[in-house]
Structure formats: structure tokens, C-alpha cells
Write a protein that holds these residues in place. Structure first.
Motif, PDB file in Angstrom:
ATOM      1  N   TYR A  35       0.842  -1.188   0.000  1.00  0.00           N
ATOM      2  CA  TYR A  35       0.000   0.000   0.000  1.00  0.00           C
ATOM      3  C   TYR A  35       0.884   1.247   0.000  1.00  0.00           C
ATOM      4  CZ  TYR A  35      -3.969  -2.835   1.745  1.00  0.00           C
ATOM      5  OH  TYR A  35      -4.971  -3.761   1.910  1.00  0.00           O
ATOM      6  N   GLN A  37       0.478   5.327   1.419  1.00  0.00           N
ATOM      7  CA  GLN A  37      -0.362   6.179   2.255  1.00  0.00           C
ATOM      8  C   GLN A  37       0.069   7.625   2.064  1.00  0.00           C
ATOM      9  OE1 GLN A  37      -0.143   5.787   6.623  1.00  0.00           O
ATOM     10  NE2 GLN A  37      -2.374   5.955   6.684  1.00  0.00           N
ATOM     11  N   LEU A  43      -5.310   4.481   2.691  1.00  0.00           N
ATOM     12  CA  LEU A  43      -4.338   3.545   2.130  1.00  0.00           C
ATOM     13  C   LEU A  43      -4.833   3.072   0.763  1.00  0.00           C
ATOM     14  CD1 LEU A  43      -3.758   1.525   5.382  1.00  0.00           C
ATOM     15  CD2 LEU A  43      -1.933   2.641   4.112  1.00  0.00           C
ATOM     16  N   LEU A  45      -4.093   0.360  -2.400  1.00  0.00           N
ATOM     17  CA  LEU A  45      -3.425  -0.891  -2.737  1.00  0.00           C
ATOM     18  C   LEU A  45      -2.687  -0.747  -4.068  1.00  0.00           C
ATOM     19  CD1 LEU A  45      -3.036  -3.901  -1.939  1.00  0.00           C
ATOM     20  CD2 LEU A  45      -5.070  -4.391  -3.339  1.00  0.00           C
ATOM     21  N   PHE A  90       3.602   0.877   2.871  1.00  0.00           N
ATOM     22  CA  PHE A  90       3.405  -0.179   3.854  1.00  0.00           C
ATOM     23  C   PHE A  90       3.227  -1.520   3.159  1.00  0.00           C
ATOM     24  CE2 PHE A  90       3.206   1.986   7.817  1.00  0.00           C
ATOM     25  CZ  PHE A  90       2.667   3.242   7.566  1.00  0.00           C
ATOM     26  N   GLN A 104      -5.316  -8.238   8.072  1.00  0.00           N
ATOM     27  CA  GLN A 104      -4.019  -7.872   7.521  1.00  0.00           C
ATOM     28  C   GLN A 104      -3.152  -7.264   8.612  1.00  0.00           C
ATOM     29  OE1 GLN A 104      -4.294  -5.545   3.912  1.00  0.00           O
ATOM     30  NE2 GLN A 104      -5.822  -6.914   3.017  1.00  0.00           N
ATOM     31  N   TYR A 105      -1.889  -7.657   8.614  1.00  0.00           N
ATOM     32  CA  TYR A 105      -0.912  -7.150   9.573  1.00  0.00           C
ATOM     33  C   TYR A 105       0.159  -6.378   8.808  1.00  0.00           C
ATOM     34  CZ  TYR A 105      -3.237 -10.375  12.693  1.00  0.00           C
ATOM     35  OH  TYR A 105      -4.191 -11.021  13.426  1.00  0.00           O
ATOM     36  N   PHE A 106       0.543  -5.229   9.363  1.00  0.00           N
ATOM     37  CA  PHE A 106       1.368  -4.282   8.625  1.00  0.00           C
ATOM     38  C   PHE A 106       2.812  -4.229   9.123  1.00  0.00           C
ATOM     39  CE2 PHE A 106      -1.485  -1.881   5.861  1.00  0.00           C
ATOM     40  CZ  PHE A 106      -2.711  -2.378   6.274  1.00  0.00           C
ATOM     41  N   GLY A 107       3.715  -3.982   8.179  1.00  0.00           N
ATOM     42  CA  GLY A 107       5.093  -3.671   8.514  1.00  0.00           C
ATOM     43  C   GLY A 107       5.216  -2.232   8.946  1.00  0.00           C
ATOM     44  N   PRO A 108       6.426  -1.808   9.371  1.00  0.00           N
ATOM     45  CA  PRO A 108       6.622  -0.467   9.923  1.00  0.00           C
ATOM     46  C   PRO A 108       6.626   0.648   8.888  1.00  0.00           C
ATOM     47  CG  PRO A 108       8.680  -1.658   9.899  1.00  0.00           C
ATOM     48  CD  PRO A 108       7.632  -2.640   9.506  1.00  0.00           C
ATOM     49  N   ARG A 111       9.438   5.353   4.272  1.00  0.00           N
ATOM     50  CA  ARG A 111       9.130   6.732   3.850  1.00  0.00           C
ATOM     51  C   ARG A 111      10.048   7.063   2.677  1.00  0.00           C
ATOM     52  NH1 ARG A 111       6.420  10.827   6.218  1.00  0.00           N
ATOM     53  NH2 ARG A 111       6.180   9.567   8.102  1.00  0.00           N
TER      54      ARG A 111
ATOM     55  N   TYR B  35      -8.811   0.000  12.325  1.00  0.00           N
ATOM     56  CA  TYR B  35      -7.406  -0.045  12.687  1.00  0.00           C
ATOM     57  C   TYR B  35      -7.050   1.244  13.433  1.00  0.00           C
ATOM     58  CZ  TYR B  35      -6.108  -4.059   9.725  1.00  0.00           C
ATOM     59  OH  TYR B  35      -5.970  -5.313   9.182  1.00  0.00           O
ATOM     60  N   GLU B  41       3.743   5.446  12.661  1.00  0.00           N
ATOM     61  CA  GLU B  41       3.775   3.997  12.878  1.00  0.00           C
ATOM     62  C   GLU B  41       2.837   3.278  11.907  1.00  0.00           C
ATOM     63  OE1 GLU B  41       4.676   4.374  17.676  1.00  0.00           O
ATOM     64  OE2 GLU B  41       3.117   3.025  16.957  1.00  0.00           O
ATOM     65  N   ALA B  42       2.848   1.959  11.988  1.00  0.00           N
ATOM     66  CA  ALA B  42       2.006   1.140  11.129  1.00  0.00           C
ATOM     67  C   ALA B  42       0.590   1.040  11.694  1.00  0.00           C
ATOM     68  CB  ALA B  42       2.591  -0.262  11.001  1.00  0.00           C
ATOM     69  N   PRO B  43      -0.409   0.834  10.844  1.00  0.00           N
ATOM     70  CA  PRO B  43      -1.756   0.535  11.353  1.00  0.00           C
ATOM     71  C   PRO B  43      -1.760  -0.789  12.110  1.00  0.00           C
ATOM     72  CG  PRO B  43      -1.816   1.130   9.021  1.00  0.00           C
ATOM     73  CD  PRO B  43      -0.381   0.910   9.386  1.00  0.00           C
ATOM     74  N   LEU B  97      -9.412  -4.645   0.552  1.00  0.00           N
ATOM     75  CA  LEU B  97      -9.802  -3.625   1.524  1.00  0.00           C
ATOM     76  C   LEU B  97      -9.848  -2.254   0.870  1.00  0.00           C
ATOM     77  CD1 LEU B  97      -7.894  -4.580   4.805  1.00  0.00           C
ATOM     78  CD2 LEU B  97     -10.352  -4.610   4.401  1.00  0.00           C
ATOM     79  N   TRP B  99     -10.112   1.651   1.951  1.00  0.00           N
ATOM     80  CA  TRP B  99      -9.796   2.371   3.180  1.00  0.00           C
ATOM     81  C   TRP B  99     -10.349   3.780   3.192  1.00  0.00           C
ATOM     82  CZ3 TRP B  99      -6.819   0.157   7.121  1.00  0.00           C
ATOM     83  CH2 TRP B  99      -6.250  -1.089   6.815  1.00  0.00           C
TER      84      TRP B  99
END
Lengths: 115, 109
Positions: A35, A37, A43, A45, A90, A104-108, A111, B35, B41-43, B97, B99
Motif C-alpha cells: 500500500y 499512504q 491507504l 493498494l 506499507f 491484515q498485519y502491517f510492517g513499519p 518513507r 485499525y 507507525e504502522a496501522p 480492503l 480504506w
């Protein structure tokens, strides 16, 4: 600790240069996502992969490419960066098999600034 | 087109209750996610609703009305650490998704 890692954390890039953003997960999740942002927008895709060896286009795929050679890694490549690709990127993963509503689980995040 | 609407910013007082609304128009519906995202930081996942009604999880609750295309996130006993953006996302008929832009919640002492 299990999770998703992204590299680099941040990068300043000259327009026209090629750049690969790296993403690795150790949760053995089937699906992975990229994604971007941007301020004031949700966000969006870019590309996704439901399983190793397959990829698909998201809402904003132009100027980006991905590959999914194995379960853990899902790199995103900007072939020739442009300033409009300045954003926070992300990577995310889920234990979905296409047609599933798994979280869904996100990485840090990375930038990226393109000058 | 597909659209998720939520307020841009809200302010609340520590210890109080706040409700963040989300309305959606999507092609198909396979659930709604909330979320939390702290600045820089990340969601991180908070809740998932697919059936109408209220889901409670500690200080946070999420409500869904599919007929109205409406959800809200309710935060009770607000703490300073709850200052963050709250993202509403709907899974469409393609299991992707969609958003919202997020609601920035500011907590004041």
C-alpha cells in the motif's frame, strides 16, 4: 519476534532512479500486499499476492512492479521513480487464500521521497 | 465508485467517551475493519464486524449496520495513549480492503 520487516526505513531518491523496497514476513502468511499512504487519502493498494508465485494489480499499480518468488518475501520495485511516488509505503500480510476475510498485519513502513 | 467517509479530526477529553463514525458505499461487502495508527507507525488491527450489531473488546466497541452502510467505533475511558488516527476499511466483493482517509483523534487532559 514474529512479524513483518521493511527496508529501508526511509530513502531520498533522485527522479529517474530505480528503487526496490524490501518486505519480509516470518508468519508463513499466504497473502501479501503493498500500500501507499498519502496525507488526506486512505491507504491505496498497489499490488498484492495471494500466494507464492502469483501477483495481482491493485488500485494504483502504474510505475510499480512486484514479484513473489517465495512465501516470505515480496519486494516492490519502482523502475524509474517520479516525484508523485513520494509517499509512505506499507507492506502487509494475511493468512488469506483469496476469498477470505483474514486480518491484515502491517510492517513499519518505508518513507520515500523522490526529488 | 467505492467510497468510505469518516470525519477528518475529532477532539475529546481524557476519561470521556468518543464515537467515530464511518459510512461506506462499496461494491459488495465482506466485513468492516477498524485499525489504529499512531503517528509515524504502522496501522494495527482493532476490530472486525461482518454481522449487524455491537462487538465489544475492552474499552473499545465497534458497531455495524449493513442496511445503512454505517459503522462506528466507540472508545470509553479515554487515555492519552488513545491519541492516534483511526482507520475504517471495508472488504469488497473481491476481498480487497477499501480504506477511509482516517480520523485523527486528539485527546486533551
Amino acid at each position: 519476534i514474529a512479524g513483518i520487516t521493511q527496508a529501508p526505513t526511509s530513502q531520498i531518491l533522485a527522479a529517474g532512479r530505480r528503487m526496490t523496497l524490501r518486505c519480509t514476513q516470518d508468519m508463513r502468511h499466504n497473502a501479501m500486499y503493498w500500500y501507499r499512504q498519502d496525507l488526506g487519502l486512505g491507504l491505496r493498494l498497489i499490488h498484492y499476492s495471494n500466494t507464492a508465485g502469483t501477483t495481482g494489480k491493485g488500485e494504483v499499480p502504474d510505475g510499480y512492479s512486484v514479484s513473489r518468488a517465495n512465501t516470505d518475501d515480496f519486494p516492490l520495485t519502482l523502475a524509474s521513480a517520479v516525484p508523485s511516488q513520494t509517499s509512505v509505503y506499507f507492506c502487509a500480510s494475511s493468512d488469506a487464500t483469496g476469498g477470505s476475510t483474514d486480518t491484515q498485519y502491517f510492517g513499519p513502513g518505508t518513507r520515500l521521497t523522490v526529488l | 465508485g467505492q467510497n468510505i467517509d469518516q470525519p477528518t479530526e475529532m477532539t475529546a477529553t481524557e476519561g470521556a467517551i468518543v464515537q467515530i463514525n464511518c459510512t461506506y458505499q462499496t461494491s459488495g461487502f465482506n466485513g468492516l475493519f477498524w485499525y489504529q495508527q499512531h503517528a509515524g507507525e504502522a496501522p494495527t488491527f482493532l476490530s472486525y464486524n461482518v454481522l449487524d450489531g455491537l462487538e465489544e473488546k475492552g474499552r473499545f466497541s465497534s458497531f455495524l449496520s449493513r442496511s445503512k452502510g454505517y459503522s462506528y467505533l466507540l472508545l470509553k475511558e479515554l487515555q492519552m495513549k488513545d491519541s492516534a488516527s483511526y482507520l475504517c476499511a471495508v472488504m469488497d466483493s473481491n476481498y480487497q480492503l477499501i480504506w477511509g482517509a482516517g480520523t485523527k483523534l486528539i485527546i486533551k487532559p
